[in-house]
Design a protein around this motif. Structure first.
Motif, PDB file in Angstrom:
ATOM      1  N   GLY A 104       2.301  -0.559   2.182  1.00  0.00           N
ATOM      2  CA  GLY A 104       1.603   0.178   1.121  1.00  0.00           C
ATOM      3  C   GLY A 104       0.245  -0.467   0.889  1.00  0.00           C
ATOM      4  O   GLY A 104      -0.220  -0.589  -0.249  1.00  0.00           O
ATOM      5  N   THR A 105      -0.377  -0.857   1.982  1.00  0.00           N
ATOM      6  CA  THR A 105      -1.650  -1.586   1.910  1.00  0.00           C
ATOM      7  C   THR A 105      -2.713  -0.811   1.137  1.00  0.00           C
ATOM      8  O   THR A 105      -3.460  -1.375   0.344  1.00  0.00           O
ATOM      9  CB  THR A 105      -2.176  -1.865   3.334  1.00  0.00           C
ATOM     10  OG1 THR A 105      -1.083  -2.306   4.124  1.00  0.00           O
ATOM     11  CG2 THR A 105      -3.255  -2.907   3.337  1.00  0.00           C
ATOM     12  N   ASN A 130      -2.327   1.362  -1.248  1.00  0.00           N
ATOM     13  CA  ASN A 130      -2.045   1.264  -2.688  1.00  0.00           C
ATOM     14  C   ASN A 130      -2.484  -0.099  -3.211  1.00  0.00           C
ATOM     15  O   ASN A 130      -3.168  -0.181  -4.235  1.00  0.00           O
ATOM     16  CB  ASN A 130      -0.543   1.461  -2.952  1.00  0.00           C
ATOM     17  CG  ASN A 130      -0.120   2.909  -2.811  1.00  0.00           C
ATOM     18  OD1 ASN A 130      -0.948   3.807  -2.881  1.00  0.00           O
ATOM     19  ND2 ASN A 130       1.163   3.139  -2.611  1.00  0.00           N
ATOM     20  N   PHE A 131      -2.087  -1.147  -2.514  1.00  0.00           N
ATOM     21  CA  PHE A 131      -2.459  -2.517  -2.896  1.00  0.00           C
ATOM     22  C   PHE A 131      -3.965  -2.620  -3.093  1.00  0.00           C
ATOM     23  O   PHE A 131      -4.454  -3.112  -4.108  1.00  0.00           O
ATOM     24  CB  PHE A 131      -1.971  -3.476  -1.807  1.00  0.00           C
ATOM     25  CG  PHE A 131      -2.298  -4.924  -2.054  1.00  0.00           C
ATOM     26  CD1 PHE A 131      -1.436  -5.742  -2.771  1.00  0.00           C
ATOM     27  CD2 PHE A 131      -3.474  -5.475  -1.568  1.00  0.00           C
ATOM     28  CE1 PHE A 131      -1.740  -7.074  -3.003  1.00  0.00           C
ATOM     29  CE2 PHE A 131      -3.785  -6.808  -1.790  1.00  0.00           C
ATOM     30  CZ  PHE A 131      -2.920  -7.609  -2.510  1.00  0.00           C
ATOM     31  N   ASN A 143      -6.067  -0.433  -3.777  1.00  0.00           N
ATOM     32  CA  ASN A 143      -6.606   0.356  -4.884  1.00  0.00           C
ATOM     33  C   ASN A 143      -6.015  -0.015  -6.240  1.00  0.00           C
ATOM     34  O   ASN A 143      -6.187   0.709  -7.222  1.00  0.00           O
ATOM     35  CB  ASN A 143      -6.396   1.846  -4.597  1.00  0.00           C
ATOM     36  CG  ASN A 143      -7.374   2.325  -3.538  1.00  0.00           C
ATOM     37  OD1 ASN A 143      -8.537   2.569  -3.826  1.00  0.00           O
ATOM     38  ND2 ASN A 143      -6.935   2.373  -2.297  1.00  0.00           N
ATOM     39  N   ILE A 194      -2.914  -0.056  -7.098  1.00  0.00           N
ATOM     40  CA  ILE A 194      -1.739   0.751  -7.450  1.00  0.00           C
ATOM     41  C   ILE A 194      -0.481  -0.068  -7.121  1.00  0.00           C
ATOM     42  O   ILE A 194      -0.307  -0.480  -5.972  1.00  0.00           O
ATOM     43  CB  ILE A 194      -1.723   2.074  -6.651  1.00  0.00           C
ATOM     44  CG1 ILE A 194      -2.989   2.883  -6.944  1.00  0.00           C
ATOM     45  CG2 ILE A 194      -0.472   2.885  -6.955  1.00  0.00           C
ATOM     46  CD1 ILE A 194      -3.223   4.042  -5.976  1.00  0.00           C
ATOM     47  N   GLN A 217       2.360   0.115  -6.097  1.00  0.00           N
ATOM     48  CA  GLN A 217       3.412   0.727  -5.268  1.00  0.00           C
ATOM     49  C   GLN A 217       3.272   0.152  -3.858  1.00  0.00           C
ATOM     50  O   GLN A 217       2.730   0.786  -2.951  1.00  0.00           O
ATOM     51  CB  GLN A 217       3.252   2.259  -5.276  1.00  0.00           C
ATOM     52  CG  GLN A 217       4.325   3.028  -4.518  1.00  0.00           C
ATOM     53  CD  GLN A 217       5.671   3.050  -5.215  1.00  0.00           C
ATOM     54  OE1 GLN A 217       5.815   2.586  -6.331  1.00  0.00           O
ATOM     55  NE2 GLN A 217       6.681   3.578  -4.549  1.00  0.00           N
ATOM     56  N   PHE A 218       3.711  -1.097  -3.702  1.00  0.00           N
ATOM     57  CA  PHE A 218       3.700  -1.752  -2.396  1.00  0.00           C
ATOM     58  C   PHE A 218       4.830  -2.773  -2.391  1.00  0.00           C
ATOM     59  O   PHE A 218       5.385  -3.103  -3.452  1.00  0.00           O
ATOM     60  CB  PHE A 218       2.342  -2.417  -2.110  1.00  0.00           C
ATOM     61  CG  PHE A 218       1.961  -3.472  -3.099  1.00  0.00           C
ATOM     62  CD1 PHE A 218       2.325  -4.793  -2.920  1.00  0.00           C
ATOM     63  CD2 PHE A 218       1.237  -3.137  -4.239  1.00  0.00           C
ATOM     64  CE1 PHE A 218       1.983  -5.761  -3.848  1.00  0.00           C
ATOM     65  CE2 PHE A 218       0.891  -4.105  -5.176  1.00  0.00           C
ATOM     66  CZ  PHE A 218       1.267  -5.420  -4.975  1.00  0.00           C
ATOM     67  N   ASN A 235       9.356  -5.200  -4.412  1.00  0.00           N
ATOM     68  CA  ASN A 235       8.108  -4.843  -5.096  1.00  0.00           C
ATOM     69  C   ASN A 235       7.834  -5.950  -6.101  1.00  0.00           C
ATOM     70  O   ASN A 235       8.515  -6.050  -7.128  1.00  0.00           O
ATOM     71  CB  ASN A 235       8.235  -3.484  -5.795  1.00  0.00           C
ATOM     72  CG  ASN A 235       6.944  -3.105  -6.529  1.00  0.00           C
ATOM     73  OD1 ASN A 235       6.140  -3.972  -6.876  1.00  0.00           O
ATOM     74  ND2 ASN A 235       6.748  -1.824  -6.765  1.00  0.00           N
ATOM     75  N   PHE A 248       4.142   8.783  -1.790  1.00  0.00           N
ATOM     76  CA  PHE A 248       3.895   7.592  -2.617  1.00  0.00           C
ATOM     77  C   PHE A 248       3.156   6.471  -1.891  1.00  0.00           C
ATOM     78  O   PHE A 248       2.702   5.526  -2.512  1.00  0.00           O
ATOM     79  CB  PHE A 248       5.220   7.050  -3.157  1.00  0.00           C
ATOM     80  CG  PHE A 248       5.675   7.677  -4.449  1.00  0.00           C
ATOM     81  CD1 PHE A 248       5.564   9.020  -4.665  1.00  0.00           C
ATOM     82  CD2 PHE A 248       6.209   6.881  -5.451  1.00  0.00           C
ATOM     83  CE1 PHE A 248       5.978   9.604  -5.852  1.00  0.00           C
ATOM     84  CE2 PHE A 248       6.629   7.436  -6.657  1.00  0.00           C
ATOM     85  CZ  PHE A 248       6.517   8.800  -6.857  1.00  0.00           C
ATOM     86  N   GLY A 249       3.092   6.513  -0.536  1.00  0.00           N
ATOM     87  CA  GLY A 249       2.238   5.563   0.189  1.00  0.00           C
ATOM     88  C   GLY A 249       2.847   4.246   0.611  1.00  0.00           C
ATOM     89  O   GLY A 249       2.144   3.379   1.118  1.00  0.00           O
ATOM     90  N   SER A 250       4.161   4.082   0.439  1.00  0.00           N
ATOM     91  CA  SER A 250       4.820   2.889   0.987  1.00  0.00           C
ATOM     92  C   SER A 250       6.141   3.318   1.605  1.00  0.00           C
ATOM     93  O   SER A 250       7.088   3.698   0.901  1.00  0.00           O
ATOM     94  CB  SER A 250       5.077   1.846  -0.097  1.00  0.00           C
ATOM     95  OG  SER A 250       6.098   0.946   0.317  1.00  0.00           O
TER      96      SER A 250
END
Ligand code: 2AM
Ligand code: CA
Length: 267
Positions: A91-92, A94-95, A97, A99, A101-102, A121, A188-190
């Motif tokens: 979830g790079t 997200n990290f 930005n 966020i 969620q990683f 998480n 969700f990106g991860s």
């Protein structure tokens, strides 16, 4: 009850240690958004730092084990029996930005089968873990996949296409097809957390193309031990690291597979 075999204990300890450094890095990245330093460089160093801690911790007990990682590639490549599969930050984007969620994701493979895994998480302090034959857990509680019976009532999560994908159109058309036949689709990106959420029943199913094995290694055992089904499709044995995955509760698995494999759905 809580899992406590040597391998899962080792992974858990390594993930917790690595998470302390990652939490500090995440605090910094929020500042970086208003600074001039290139955030991309910072992520690379956070990835590397986290991975280094994980490798050091895991190697303390088993220096001979193979390691497959996102940043360092293969270590002890000739050891085909015992392998750690590591994704230091899944979830790079997200990290990067800010966020939360990683996750750190670490799986342990023996004789080409994932035996246990941890997805942590560090921001929400949710640790998902599983070991073959012993069930899946979120922190201290047993988790199970959802009991949703029908695909049309299901919430399905997915990811991609990645920026440089050569099959964007195919992925978008699958997205449309699935969206038209389920309750809703989420992104969700991860990949690791998507799978953890299927295991804990938050989502009913997940599919994604063009993943790497380290994105999903820990998730595979966590979903299976939570009572779900995991399948790979269009697998290319020339590129064993590359994976296309479908994972869900057992009730909707065949229907989800049909939605992904068929372009046109008979109404
Ligand atoms: P990453 O954050 O470790 O890169 C996003 O849909 C999910 O797909 C993330 O788990 C992401 O992992 C993974 N993924 C794998 N390869 C990717 C790529 N080339 N571009 C974007 N996401 C990728
Ligand atoms: Ca990843």
């Amino acid at each position: 009850m809580r899992l406590n075999s040597p391998h899962i204990n080792l992974i858990t300890k390594a993930c917790i240690k690595a998470s302390r450094s990652l939490i500090r890095d995440f605090g910094e990245i929020e500042n970086l958004q208003v600074s001039t330093k290139a955030p991309g460089d910072f992520v690379t160093s956070a990835d590397k730092r986290t991975e280094k801690i994980l490798i050091e911790e895991l190697q303390k007990s088993h220096p001979e084990y193979g390691i497959v990682t996102e940043e360092s590639g293969f270590i002890n490549k000739s050891n085909n029996k015992n392998k750690w599969i590591i994704d230091p930050i899944d979830g790079t984007m997200n990290f990067l930005n800010g966020i939360p969620q990683f996750a750190i994701s670490v799986g342990y493979e023996e004789d080409n089968e994932i035996k246990c895994g941890v997805i942590l998480n560090p921001i929400t302090n949710e640790m998902y873990l599983a070991e073959k034959g012993s069930g899946a857990y979120l922190n201290n509680s047993r988790i199970r996949v959802s009991n949703k019976k029908s695909i049309k009532d299901s919430i399905i999560v997915t990811g991609g296409p990645k920026q440089n994908s050569k099959i964007k159109e195919k992925i978008f058309s699958e997205y449309i097809n699935v969206s038209n036949n389920v309750s809703n689709v989420r992104k969700f990106g991860s990949a690791a957390l998507d799978m953890a959420y299927v295991a804990s029943g938050r989502f009913d199913g997940y599919w994604q193309r063009e993943l790497n094995y380290w994105d999903i290694a820990a998730g595979i055992i966590i979903i299976k031990e939570a009572g779900g089904f995991v399948n790979f499709f269009e697998y290319d044995s020339n590129f064993p690291i590359k994976r296309n995955i479908i994972a869900s509760n057992s009730n909707i698995h065949e229907e989800l597979k049909d939605l992904i494999n068929k372009k046109d759905i008979e109404k």
